[in-house]
Design an enzyme around this catalytic site. Structure first.
Site, PDB file in Angstrom:
ATOM      1  N   ILE A  51       0.822  -1.221   0.000  1.00 47.09           N
ATOM      2  CA  ILE A  51       0.000   0.000   0.000  1.00 47.09           C
ATOM      3  C   ILE A  51       0.854   1.269   0.000  1.00 47.09           C
ATOM      4  CG2 ILE A  51      -2.089  -1.008   1.005  1.00 47.09           C
ATOM      5  CD1 ILE A  51      -1.181   0.218   3.728  1.00 47.09           C
TER       6      ILE A  51
ATOM      7  N   TYR B  65       2.290   4.218  16.814  1.00 44.04           N
ATOM      8  CA  TYR B  65       1.239   3.407  16.170  1.00 44.04           C
ATOM      9  C   TYR B  65      -0.152   3.991  16.461  1.00 44.04           C
ATOM     10  CZ  TYR B  65      -2.042  -0.541  15.951  1.00 44.04           C
ATOM     11  OH  TYR B  65      -3.134  -1.347  15.718  1.00 44.04           O
TER      12      TYR B  65
HETATM   13  N1  LIG Z   1      -4.853  -7.352  16.716  1.00 42.58           N
HETATM   14  C1  LIG Z   1      -5.360  -6.356  17.433  1.00 42.58           C
HETATM   15  O1  LIG Z   1      -5.567  -6.501  18.639  1.00 42.58           O
HETATM   16  C2  LIG Z   1      -5.745  -5.043  16.803  1.00 42.58           C
HETATM   17  C3  LIG Z   1      -6.307  -4.060  17.611  1.00 42.58           C
HETATM   18  C4  LIG Z   1      -6.664  -2.833  17.043  1.00 42.58           C
HETATM   19  C5  LIG Z   1      -6.471  -2.633  15.692  1.00 42.58           C
HETATM   20  N2  LIG Z   1      -5.903  -3.602  14.935  1.00 42.58           N
HETATM   21  C6  LIG Z   1      -5.707  -3.321  13.509  1.00 42.58           C
HETATM   22  O2  LIG Z   1      -6.355  -4.327  12.735  1.00 42.58           O
HETATM   23  C7  LIG Z   1      -5.602  -4.564  11.544  1.00 42.58           C
HETATM   24  C8  LIG Z   1      -5.250  -6.037  11.426  1.00 42.58           C
HETATM   25  O3  LIG Z   1      -4.437  -6.388  12.545  1.00 42.58           O
HETATM   26  P1  LIG Z   1      -3.895  -7.865  12.752  1.00 42.58           P
HETATM   27  O4  LIG Z   1      -3.763  -8.083  14.195  1.00 42.58           O
HETATM   28  O5  LIG Z   1      -4.684  -8.808  11.923  1.00 42.58           O
HETATM   29  O6  LIG Z   1      -2.417  -7.702  12.171  1.00 42.58           O
HETATM   30  P2  LIG Z   1      -1.604  -8.581  11.123  1.00 42.58           P
HETATM   31  O7  LIG Z   1      -0.192  -8.109  11.194  1.00 42.58           O
HETATM   32  O8  LIG Z   1      -1.875 -10.027  11.307  1.00 42.58           O
HETATM   33  O9  LIG Z   1      -2.249  -8.121   9.731  1.00 42.58           O
HETATM   34  C9  LIG Z   1      -1.793  -7.012   8.996  1.00 42.58           C
HETATM   35  C10 LIG Z   1      -1.750  -7.420   7.523  1.00 42.58           C
HETATM   36  O10 LIG Z   1      -1.335  -6.298   6.740  1.00 42.58           O
HETATM   37  C11 LIG Z   1      -0.361  -6.732   5.797  1.00 42.58           C
HETATM   38  N3  LIG Z   1       0.497  -5.582   5.503  1.00 42.58           N
HETATM   39  C12 LIG Z   1       1.361  -4.961   6.346  1.00 42.58           C
HETATM   40  N4  LIG Z   1       1.984  -3.951   5.725  1.00 42.58           N
HETATM   41  C13 LIG Z   1       1.491  -3.919   4.462  1.00 42.58           C
HETATM   42  C14 LIG Z   1       1.763  -3.096   3.336  1.00 42.58           C
HETATM   43  N5  LIG Z   1       2.669  -2.113   3.393  1.00 42.58           N
HETATM   44  N6  LIG Z   1       1.086  -3.337   2.178  1.00 42.58           N
HETATM   45  C15 LIG Z   1       0.176  -4.353   2.104  1.00 42.58           C
HETATM   46  N7  LIG Z   1      -0.103  -5.173   3.141  1.00 42.58           N
HETATM   47  C16 LIG Z   1       0.550  -4.955   4.296  1.00 42.58           C
HETATM   48  C17 LIG Z   1       0.379  -7.850   6.501  1.00 42.58           C
HETATM   49  O11 LIG Z   1       1.082  -8.726   5.623  1.00 42.58           O
HETATM   50  C18 LIG Z   1      -0.765  -8.555   7.233  1.00 42.58           C
HETATM   51  O12 LIG Z   1      -1.368  -9.536   6.422  1.00 42.58           O
HETATM   52  C19 LIG Z   1      -4.397  -3.649  11.608  1.00 42.58           C
HETATM   53  O13 LIG Z   1      -4.689  -2.470  10.915  1.00 42.58           O
HETATM   54  C20 LIG Z   1      -4.252  -3.355  13.087  1.00 42.58           C
HETATM   55  O14 LIG Z   1      -3.617  -2.124  13.316  1.00 42.58           O
HETATM   56  C21 LIG Z   1      -5.534  -4.802  15.452  1.00 42.58           C
END
Ligand SMILES: NC(=O)c1ccc[n+]([C@@H]2O[C@H](COP(=O)([O-])OP(=O)(O)OC[C@H]3O[C@@H](n4cnc5c(N)ncnc54)[C@H](O)[C@@H]3O)[C@@H](O)[C@H]2O)c1
Length: 311
Positions: free
Chosen positions: A56, A148
């Site tokens: 992205i 973050y």
């Molecule tokens: N896990 C939590 O507790 C939590 C809480 C609040 C918010 N979030 C948000 O939810 C979303 C998903 O989190 P998650 O826990 O599944 O994390 P995760 O790291 O498992 O998933 C993130 C995904 O984004 C992809 N990614 C990262 N950088 C990228 C880039 N530059 N271009 C394209 N793809 C890219 C990764 O390969 C991965 O598949 C994130 O935005 C995170 O900030 C997660």
């Protein structure tokens, strides 16, 4: 209906893709597989989900992809989601989380997207919970304690701007600490995945700080319900998706310990608290209940059992 999920190969994204595929949507995943895994979406791909591998941060790639695919809805989950990394590499965090998101929002606006659902954070956006009334509500002024949390807040503000400028239709879901099968141990709320793995391996958990710090935990299946519901409405702005309950880490460890054979020996050792980790956090889900008819359905004990069993 064609739906694009950025970060769809990650922990939360892959559960979302499974749910979209199960209801018959055409799901397209945009992911650079930096923390996501192909195995997370293997069964969805066997059922017709396509993966477009790319980053992205690359505005040209994002624009070309959206122009070619023309989805109706985008769920934007791709992110650098490690609090630690955001503190150690703030430029990297901002490039992925802010610049990458702006690339996507701008390209979405240009193709006339119907609905944009953004995965923001209720765990990191509000900052130190000792300084505010908990559970935090959406009108609580965010004071993030890590880059973050700030980068997610900035994207919320971009969405507000695009609403004013272009009537861009979006919602930002402020997710609490999400846990469940496939969880990334390094990501936000990675503690549950780490502790569950340690329990299975007969290892002892390590707590940074004295273990009295609190977090708000929400099961991934409940988060997917909130995301799908939010995508079908025109509700705007920010919405907390959490339990509203503060759970001390020591209590979490004791509950996880109770799920394993070695439970009575599953006692933590302690290390110094880490910069960026807040002492208290919980978020009020009242707006989600009123505007989306959503509230968390899975008890912490049931959700933790599903998580431990999945390892
Ligand atoms: N896990 C939590 O507790 C939590 C809480 C609040 C918010 N979030 C948000 O939810 C979303 C998903 O989190 P998650 O826990 O599944 O994390 P995760 O790291 O498992 O998933 C993130 C995904 O984004 C992809 N990614 C990262 N950088 C990228 C880039 N530059 N271009 C394209 N793809 C890219 C990764 O390969 C991965 O598949 C994130 O935005 C995170 O900030 C997660």
């Amino acid at each position: 209906m064609k739906t694009l999920v950025t970060g769809g190969a990650g922990f939360i994204g892959s559960h979302l893709v499974d749910a979209l595929t199960a209801r018959g949507d055409e799901a397209v995943v945009l992911d650079n597989l930096s923390s996501g895994k192909l195995e997370n979406i293997a069964s969805a791909m066997a059922n017709g989900t396509r993966l477009i591998e790319g980053d992205i941060r690359d505005a040209g790639f994002v624009t070309r992809t959206l122009e070619a695919e023309r989805p109706g809805t985008i769920f934007h989950l791709a992110a650098q989601s490690e609090v630690r990394k955001s503190i150690e590499e703030p430029t990297f965090d901002a490039t992925v989380n802010v610049v990458g998101s702006v690339n996507l929002i701008e390209a979405s606006q240009k193709i006339g997207l119907d609905r944009f659902v953004f995965a923001s954070t209720g765990g990191a956006v509000y900052g130190e919970g000792e300084l505010i009334d908990l559970p935090a509500v959406e009108t609580t002024v965010p004071e993030p304690m890590c880059q973050y949390g700030l980068s997610k807040f900035v994207v919320e503000k971009y969405l507000e701007l695009y609403r004013r400028l272009y009537m861009f239709n979006s919602v930002a879901l402020r997710l609490a600490n999400v846990y469940g099968p496939r969880q990334n141990p390094k990501g936000e709320a990675g503690a549950v995945a780490i502790f569950a793995g340690q329990l299975k391996n007969g290892e002892k958990p390590t707590v940074f700080g004295d273990g009295t710090q609190t977090r708000d935990f929400v099961y991934v299946g409940d988060v997917i319900d909130a995301m799908l519901t939010a995508s079908r409405t025109d509700v705007e702005g920010t919405i907390n998706v959490g339990s509203g309950v503060e759970v001390p880490l020591l209590e979490l460890i004791s509950t996880i310990g109770g799920l394993g054979e070695n439970g009575n020996t599953f006692k933590p050792s302690f290390d110094t608290a880490r910069k960026g980790d807040v002492q208290r956090n919980s978020i009020d889900p009242s707006r989600a209940a009123a505007d989306l008819g959503w509230s968390p359905a899975t008890s912490l004990e049931d959700g933790l059992k599903k998580t431990v069993d999945s390892i």
